[in-house]
Each structure stands twice: as structure tokens, then as C-alpha cells.
Scaffold this motif. Structure first.
Motif, PDB file in Angstrom:
ATOM      1  N   MET A  53       0.839  -1.187   0.000  1.00  0.00           N
ATOM      2  CA  MET A  53       0.000   0.000   0.000  1.00  0.00           C
ATOM      3  C   MET A  53       0.883   1.249   0.000  1.00  0.00           C
ATOM      4  SD  MET A  53      -2.982   0.875   2.768  1.00  0.00           S
ATOM      5  CE  MET A  53      -3.885  -0.593   2.343  1.00  0.00           C
ATOM      6  N   ALA A  54       0.587   2.193  -0.902  1.00  0.00           N
ATOM      7  CA  ALA A  54       1.343   3.440  -0.986  1.00  0.00           C
ATOM      8  C   ALA A  54       0.797   4.429   0.038  1.00  0.00           C
ATOM      9  CB  ALA A  54       1.252   4.020  -2.392  1.00  0.00           C
ATOM     10  N   VAL A  55       1.582   4.704   1.071  1.00  0.00           N
ATOM     11  CA  VAL A  55       1.159   5.594   2.156  1.00  0.00           C
ATOM     12  C   VAL A  55       2.192   6.705   2.340  1.00  0.00           C
ATOM     13  CG1 VAL A  55      -0.300   3.933   3.360  1.00  0.00           C
ATOM     14  CG2 VAL A  55       2.133   3.984   3.845  1.00  0.00           C
ATOM     15  N   ALA A  56       2.501   7.386   1.257  1.00  0.00           N
ATOM     16  CA  ALA A  56       3.516   8.452   1.304  1.00  0.00           C
ATOM     17  C   ALA A  56       3.133   9.512   2.333  1.00  0.00           C
ATOM     18  CB  ALA A  56       3.647   9.102  -0.074  1.00  0.00           C
ATOM     19  N   GLY A  57       4.100   9.913   3.121  1.00  0.00           N
ATOM     20  CA  GLY A  57       3.894  10.957   4.112  1.00  0.00           C
ATOM     21  C   GLY A  57       3.456  10.460   5.482  1.00  0.00           C
ATOM     22  N   PHE A  58       3.161   9.172   5.624  1.00  0.00           N
ATOM     23  CA  PHE A  58       2.744   8.625   6.916  1.00  0.00           C
ATOM     24  C   PHE A  58       3.923   7.956   7.603  1.00  0.00           C
ATOM     25  CE2 PHE A  58      -1.353   9.075   4.941  1.00  0.00           C
ATOM     26  CZ  PHE A  58      -2.223   9.310   5.984  1.00  0.00           C
TER      27      PHE A  58
END
Length: 160
Positions: A53-58
């Protein structure tokens, strides 16, 4: 146009399939098209799966994975931070909104591990079938020794 499926005839003849019917009913309901964050589901072996899952910034502490029976819930919420008074966004394209993504898991599928690297959350899943439910080989007895022994026990001794 969407067709509604009626599972009631199946309830009359199927026993113990409640979970399957629940999954089919849930899948047939119209759900909002929220495709954020994007994710992949990969089969990496006969009994192994991976969700990326792409969760950029988390950060790690802003993500929560909850493993319930037959359900994996992945959620994320950004921490509230004080805005920098010297900073003014001209364009803000990186999504920082709260999310919750649910994955229905088959029986005996468990989360093996999870990692976060370069903005990608990787969740490894493993199907672990209990020994009692695995197929087992049954020995087939021959008619030779066992049948002769039983026959010998039945005969009465001969009188002299």
C-alpha cells in the motif's frame, strides 16, 4: 444498472456457509469509489500473499493494522502539527487525509509481518491450516493376516 442478488434460496439448502454468504452480500453492495491509498495484492506462494500500500507521508506511528478474525483493517491518521508561520503552501498535492481500508481474509489466513519502507506499507499474509484440517492418508488393511487371525479365534478346539 445494477442487479441485486437474492441469496435466500442458498440459505435453505446450505448449512455452515454463513461466512461465504456474508462476503458475497458485502461485495454486492454498492460502495463508494474511494481508491486512496492505492494498493496491490500479490500472491507470492501457494499459501502466501502480500499487500503493498502506498502511504507516502505517513510515519509508522500514524498507521494502525488491526487483525480480526477474517478481517484486516489498515487505517492511517496524520498527527496534528502546528503550521509553520513562515511557510505558505502554493499547491498541496500530497494527501494527508485519514483513511481506513478493509480486507476480507479467508479462513486461517493470518498476518505474518508488516513493514514500512520508502512510503510503501508491505503486509505479508500466510495461510496456516491446522494439522487437524489437513488431508491425511488412511492405511488400507489387507485381508491376509488380520482375517486369518480372526478366523482362528472363532474355531473351537478339536476333540480327540
Amino acid at each position: 444498472m445494477r442487479t441485486t442478488l437474492d441469496f435466500s434460496p442458498l440459505f435453505r439448502s446450505g448449512i455452515g456457509f454463513d461466512r461465504v454468504f456474508d462476503v458475497l452480500e458485502t461485495a454486492s453492495r454498492v460502495q463508494p469509489m474511494d481508491n486512496w491509498p492505492p494498493y496491490d495484492i500479490i500472491r507470492v506462494g501457494e499459501d502466501a500473499y502480500r499487500i503493498v500500500m502506498a502511504v507516502a507521508g505517513f510515519d509508522r506511528d500514524e498507521l494502525t493494522l488491526t487483525d480480526r478474525p477474517n478481517l484486516l483493517v489498515v487505517s492511517g491518521a496524520k498527527r496534528e502539527s502546528e503550521p509553520d508561520p513562515d511557510c505558505l503552501y502554493l499547491h498541496k498535492g500530497i494527501a494527508e487525509r485519514t483513511f481506513e481500508r478493509r480486507f476480507e481474509l479467508a479462513d486461517h489466513v493470518k498476518v505474518a509481518n508488516a513493514s514500512l519502507e520508502k512510503g510503501l506499507l508491505t503486509i505479508d499474509l500466510q495461510r496456516e491450516i491446522p494439522e487437524a484440517l489437513k488431508p491425511r492418508r488412511i492405511e488400507i488393511q489387507g485381508q491376509g493376516a488380520g482375517a486369518a487371525k480372526a478366523h482362528a479365534q472363532i474355531q473351537a478346539p478339536k476333540a480327540a
